[in-house]
Design a protein around this motif. Structure first.
Motif, PDB file in Angstrom:
ATOM      1  N   THR A   8       4.604  -4.065   2.004  1.00  0.00           N
ATOM      2  CA  THR A   8       4.959  -3.433   3.279  1.00  0.00           C
ATOM      3  C   THR A   8       3.848  -2.526   3.794  1.00  0.00           C
ATOM      4  OG1 THR A   8       6.062  -1.615   2.113  1.00  0.00           O
ATOM      5  CG2 THR A   8       7.407  -3.507   2.709  1.00  0.00           C
ATOM      6  N   PHE A   9       3.666  -2.514   5.123  1.00  0.00           N
ATOM      7  CA  PHE A   9       2.669  -1.682   5.787  1.00  0.00           C
ATOM      8  C   PHE A   9       3.287  -0.674   6.758  1.00  0.00           C
ATOM      9  CE2 PHE A   9      -0.677  -5.328   5.574  1.00  0.00           C
ATOM     10  CZ  PHE A   9      -0.850  -5.092   4.218  1.00  0.00           C
TER      11      PHE A   9
ATOM     12  N   ALA B 202      -0.772  -7.709  12.818  1.00  0.00           N
ATOM     13  CA  ALA B 202      -0.285  -6.599  13.633  1.00  0.00           C
ATOM     14  C   ALA B 202       0.410  -5.560  12.772  1.00  0.00           C
ATOM     15  CB  ALA B 202       0.674  -7.112  14.699  1.00  0.00           C
ATOM     16  N   ALA B 203       0.928  -5.983  11.617  1.00  0.00           N
ATOM     17  CA  ALA B 203       1.605  -5.054  10.702  1.00  0.00           C
ATOM     18  C   ALA B 203       0.674  -3.972  10.189  1.00  0.00           C
ATOM     19  CB  ALA B 203       2.192  -5.835   9.519  1.00  0.00           C
ATOM     20  N   TYR B 204      -0.636  -4.238  10.231  1.00  0.00           N
ATOM     21  CA  TYR B 204      -1.609  -3.234   9.791  1.00  0.00           C
ATOM     22  C   TYR B 204      -1.840  -2.266  10.949  1.00  0.00           C
ATOM     23  CZ  TYR B 204      -5.671  -1.072   7.670  1.00  0.00           C
ATOM     24  OH  TYR B 204      -6.548  -0.155   7.126  1.00  0.00           O
ATOM     25  N   GLU B 205      -1.047  -1.205  10.990  1.00  0.00           N
ATOM     26  CA  GLU B 205      -1.047  -0.295  12.137  1.00  0.00           C
ATOM     27  C   GLU B 205      -0.999   1.156  11.646  1.00  0.00           C
ATOM     28  OE1 GLU B 205       1.030  -0.068  16.539  1.00  0.00           O
ATOM     29  OE2 GLU B 205       1.894  -1.334  14.994  1.00  0.00           O
ATOM     30  N   TRP B 206      -1.856   1.973  12.223  1.00  0.00           N
ATOM     31  CA  TRP B 206      -2.019   3.348  11.746  1.00  0.00           C
ATOM     32  C   TRP B 206      -1.214   4.381  12.520  1.00  0.00           C
ATOM     33  CZ3 TRP B 206      -4.391   5.606   7.562  1.00  0.00           C
ATOM     34  CH2 TRP B 206      -5.026   4.722   6.692  1.00  0.00           C
ATOM     35  N   ASN B 207      -0.699   4.038  13.683  1.00  0.00           N
ATOM     36  CA  ASN B 207       0.090   5.009  14.442  1.00  0.00           C
ATOM     37  C   ASN B 207       1.262   4.279  15.086  1.00  0.00           C
ATOM     38  OD1 ASN B 207       1.002   6.616  16.847  1.00  0.00           O
ATOM     39  ND2 ASN B 207      -0.543   8.030  16.080  1.00  0.00           N
TER      40      ASN B 207
ATOM     41  N   ASN C 178       5.744   7.027   9.459  1.00  0.00           N
ATOM     42  CA  ASN C 178       5.814   5.658   8.959  1.00  0.00           C
ATOM     43  C   ASN C 178       6.377   5.690   7.538  1.00  0.00           C
ATOM     44  OD1 ASN C 178       5.457   3.024   8.156  1.00  0.00           O
ATOM     45  ND2 ASN C 178       3.219   3.037   8.321  1.00  0.00           N
ATOM     46  N   SER C 179       7.527   5.076   7.330  1.00  0.00           N
ATOM     47  CA  SER C 179       8.162   5.087   6.005  1.00  0.00           C
ATOM     48  C   SER C 179       7.335   4.340   4.965  1.00  0.00           C
ATOM     49  CB  SER C 179       9.563   4.480   6.091  1.00  0.00           C
ATOM     50  OG  SER C 179       9.508   3.122   6.509  1.00  0.00           O
ATOM     51  N   CYS C 180       6.390   3.527   5.412  1.00  0.00           N
ATOM     52  CA  CYS C 180       5.537   2.764   4.491  1.00  0.00           C
ATOM     53  C   CYS C 180       4.090   3.265   4.505  1.00  0.00           C
ATOM     54  CB  CYS C 180       5.565   1.280   4.860  1.00  0.00           C
ATOM     55  SG  CYS C 180       7.209   0.534   4.847  1.00  0.00           S
ATOM     56  N   GLN C 181       3.883   4.479   4.988  1.00  0.00           N
ATOM     57  CA  GLN C 181       2.524   4.991   5.132  1.00  0.00           C
ATOM     58  C   GLN C 181       1.753   4.990   3.814  1.00  0.00           C
ATOM     59  OE1 GLN C 181       1.131   5.678   8.015  1.00  0.00           O
ATOM     60  NE2 GLN C 181      -0.835   6.410   7.229  1.00  0.00           N
ATOM     61  N   ASP C 182       2.423   5.359   2.722  1.00  0.00           N
ATOM     62  CA  ASP C 182       1.735   5.393   1.432  1.00  0.00           C
ATOM     63  C   ASP C 182       1.256   4.004   1.027  1.00  0.00           C
ATOM     64  OD1 ASP C 182       4.411   4.531   1.056  1.00  0.00           O
ATOM     65  OD2 ASP C 182       4.343   5.094  -1.062  1.00  0.00           O
ATOM     66  N   GLN C 183       2.017   2.974   1.406  1.00  0.00           N
ATOM     67  CA  GLN C 183       1.628   1.606   1.087  1.00  0.00           C
ATOM     68  C   GLN C 183       0.458   1.141   1.952  1.00  0.00           C
ATOM     69  OE1 GLN C 183       3.449  -0.308  -1.616  1.00  0.00           O
ATOM     70  NE2 GLN C 183       3.488   1.915  -1.844  1.00  0.00           N
TER      71      GLN C 183
ATOM     72  N   PHE D 133      -3.087   0.129   0.348  1.00  0.00           N
ATOM     73  CA  PHE D 133      -3.703  -1.152   0.677  1.00  0.00           C
ATOM     74  C   PHE D 133      -5.121  -0.950   1.190  1.00  0.00           C
ATOM     75  CE2 PHE D 133      -4.655  -4.321   4.006  1.00  0.00           C
ATOM     76  CZ  PHE D 133      -4.626  -5.488   3.252  1.00  0.00           C
ATOM     77  N   THR D 134      -5.301   0.016   2.073  1.00  0.00           N
ATOM     78  CA  THR D 134      -6.622   0.274   2.643  1.00  0.00           C
ATOM     79  C   THR D 134      -7.607   0.715   1.570  1.00  0.00           C
ATOM     80  OG1 THR D 134      -5.561   0.933   4.724  1.00  0.00           O
ATOM     81  CG2 THR D 134      -7.864   1.552   4.423  1.00  0.00           C
ATOM     82  N   ALA D 135      -7.169   1.630   0.700  1.00  0.00           N
ATOM     83  CA  ALA D 135      -8.032   2.075  -0.393  1.00  0.00           C
ATOM     84  C   ALA D 135      -8.381   0.912  -1.319  1.00  0.00           C
ATOM     85  CB  ALA D 135      -7.346   3.195  -1.175  1.00  0.00           C
TER      86      ALA D 135
END
Length: 671
Positions: free
Chosen positions: A298-299, A371-376, A381-386, A390-392
């Motif tokens: 999830t993203f 499109a799921a890869y979205e920063w704002n 975002n409940s999946c922000q940590d994921q 993923f980015t790291a």
């Protein structure tokens, strides 16, 4: 300088003079005085062989009217400078090829002089980039996109501020340097921009930017392209324009309460399913079931979704199934499709593609166009940590250079141990034969190289050897090996020590001899039908329980309940168990509870206890310890001393897949 020349009309008339001499005289032909465009003189190239920095120097004309300089590289690239200078600095000159630079004088009336040319060939070997990463965003990212701004802020906090990265814009693209950064993340996520890399905003599409990215990738630099930036795969020439991303969105979007992410299991035909759920880019993430037909990573959760896909419709390129369009695409482009839309189970589209290095592009390109890869998303975002994990992961994956390989170090006589022999066979198959690893024996320990091997697994599991690192067999206790390992981890190399090799924590000086592993076994063992593994939840006092069940080393493993008081991660089933513990009895070191001996040990040694015996629920012992880097040891040491970690149990191990997954997790965690 003054010279004579004859007008075109006068030349014609003069030729006629030979035939009509009797009628007129050639002395009547009109002659005209003209100025000659004086050239530069004494052009030289100042440089040190083996270094890319070159300074061109020359003397300018003495005549009046010069307004600038024109510099031409290899009769192709032209640079016009609107001032009179006598030197020009080349920060990154071409290497290992014959190159020519021509300098001409430019004049106020538009004339350009003849050129003077200097040629050179810099013999050069690219330097190591030390794993630094860059992030490139449009010049106007601060005001142009909330997504770009949030992503850049995260990168600053986690990379720039920690001395691990540099933030660039097209205005500073010249600072992208293969000798300083091994990878570059290019981020662009905009509302309203038209499809096509030429339309990328903030000078991302400028010739200077494209040339810099292309040169970086050709030299071995790796690119991480996200959102609309995936179109740069075409701009730099990695794929043809005909194969550009065709699933494209640029709208404002709206509220959407679904959870979006990536589907890593591609395809639905038997024998043609590609499972990338264990790929490094997903390392440590939660593989969530129940949202779609298959589990997903999830993203983003509920929020305002821009729906900005910039990915590949694999059915749109006329590919003949081979045996399917994913396989055909991968074969054609030398790539791997690592993810698609969360709900897709067939072969229709590619949202995450890993483009392998080629003979032209020594660097890889990882493109994420979902499109799921979205920063704002307009709120939390409940999946922000994921998304961040993923980015790291992606940055860690692309920052590894092509030459980088993990190492395994074993005793010269490792074949004397069935456990060591089986572990070596697995490592050889999964790392050495795949071009991702190197196997070393004690006699070749000097080949361990911090610039090529980010981590080294040291494996020793023997019957009959006495306790103490000095007793390790097959040259593992030699001064050459100990000095090599000590220097390696002092320089930042990470060690994975398993079984009896955990004692090397003392040998290299990471802990004192007084704190050496004290729970030790070396017997032949016997038949045991229990299932053994690791207990990741440490302690039994309220407020003092340390739960490491979600740690990267356990990623993707089965967390099994019903065998002991708590769930465990399993390593071995019924078989002949050697019972070769080489771990820590935390009650034996005289530690004052602070508030317990686990916590006291961790603070004393700057470490974390990540696992103990499967049946233990208190603080008595440590079977898996992660020793963090220190000022003396820049590398970390992950030590696994549980007897449950065993590679040969005299027959088939029903938990072999879990043992192997744990091992690959540990290697991935350290590399």
């Amino acid at each position: 300088m003054i010279t004579k020349f004859i007008k075109k009309t006068a030349v014609v008339f003069a030729v006629s003079c030979g035939f009509v001499a009797a009628l007129t005289s050639c002395s009547d032909v009109e002659l005209e005085e003209a100025t000659y465009s004086e050239a530069v003189r004494n052009l030289v190239a100042d440089y040190t062989q083996g270094q890319r920095q070159v300074t061109l120097r020359w003397d300018n004309p003495t005549m009046q009217g010069q307004s600038g300089i024109q510099i031409i590289k290899d009769n192709i690239d032209v640079t016009n400078i609107d001032e009179v200078i006598n030197s020009y600095f080349i920060k990154k000159a071409p290497t290992n090829v014959d190159v020519a630079y021509t300098v001409k004088a430019r004049y106020e009336d538009g004339r350009v002089s003849e050129g003077q040319t200097v040629r050179f060939n810099i013999q050069y070997e690219a330097q190591k980039s030390a794993g630094m990463v860059a992030m490139l965003v449009p010049d106007d990212y601060q005001n142009g996109s909330a997504d770009e701004k949030d992503a850049a802020d995260w990168f600053k906090k986690n990379y720039v501020d920690r001395g691990k990265g540099v933030l660039l814009t097209p205005a500073t693209i010249d600072d992208l340097d293969i000798e300083k950064q091994s990878a570059c993340w290019v981020m662009c996520d905009r509302i309203g921009i038209d499809r096509g890399w030429q339309n990328l905003p903030g000078n991302l599409a400028s010739a200077n930017t494209i040339n810099a990215l292309k040169a970086f990738c050709e030299d071995g630099g790796n690119l991480f392209l996200t959102n609309h930036a995936t179109q740069l795969t075409v701009a730099v020439g990695r794929i043809a324009d005909a194969y550009a991303p065709g699933i494209y969105g640029n709208g404002e979007g709206g509220q959407n309460n679904d959870i979006w992410g990536s589907q890593p299991v591609i395809g639905n035909a038997e024998g043609q399913i590609y499972d990338h759920s264990g790929h490094d880019i997903y390392r440590g993430m939660k593989f969530v079931s129940g949202l779609y037909e298959r589990p997903i990573y999830t993203f983003e959760g509920a929020g305002v979704k821009g729906d900005h896909n910039c990915m590949w419709d694999l059915n749109a390129y006329g590919l003949a199934p081979n045996p399917n369009v994913v396989k055909a695409w991968e074969d054609m482009t030398s790539s791997h499709v690592l993810g698609t839309w969360n709900h897709v189970v067939d072969y229709c589209c590619a949202g995450i593609i890993d483009f392998d290095p080629t003979t032209t592009f020594a660097g890889r390109i990882l493109a994420v166009g979902l499109a799921a890869y979205e920063w704002n998303i307009g709120g939390e975002n409940s999946c922000q940590d994921q998304l961040e994990k993923f980015t790291a992961n992606c940055l860690g994956y692309v920052s590894q250079t092509a030459e980088t390989k993990v190492a395994m170090l074993v005793a010269d006589d490792y074949e004397q141990s069935a456990d060591e022999k089986d572990a070596v066979a697995w490592f050889t198959k999964n790392y050495v034969d795949q071009g991702k690893g190197v196997l070393l024996t004690a006699s070749k320990a000097d080949e361990l190289d911090i610039e090529q091997n980010p981590m080294c697994w040291v494996m020793c599991d023997r019957i009959g050897i006495e306790r103490g690192w000095q007793n390790l067999p097959g040259g593992l206790a030699s001064a050459d090996v100990i000095n090599a390992l000590k220097a390696y981890t002092a320089d930042g190399g990470n060690l994975f020590l398993t079984n009896h090799a955990t004692q090397l924590t003392v040998a290299v000086g990471r802990i004192a001899d007084a704190y050496a592993p004290g729970i030790y076994g070396n017997g032949e063992g016997g038949q045991n039908n229990d299932i053994w593994g690791s207990q990741p939840v440490i302690g039994n006092a309220e407020g003092q329980i340390y739960d490491h069940s979600g740690h990267d080393i356990y990623w993707g493993m089965d967390y099994v309940s019903g065998l002991y008081e708590r769930p465990i991660y399993c390593f071995e089933g019924a078989g002949v168990k050697g019972d070769h513990n080489c771990m820590w009895d935390l009650n034996a070191y005289g530690l004052a509870p602070n508030p317990n001996v686990v916590k006291a040990w961790e603070e004393l040694t700057n470490s974390e206890v990540l696992g103990t015996w499967n049946h233990v629920v208190d603080y008595c012992c440590a079977g898996i310890i992660d020793f963090a880097p220190t000022t003396s040891f820049a590398g970390r040491i992950l030590a696994v001393g549980l007897a449950a970690y065993e590679w040969n149990i005299g027959g088939q191990n029903e938990k072999q897949s879990q043992l192997e997954r744990f091992t690959s997790n540990c290697i991935g965690y350290l590399k």
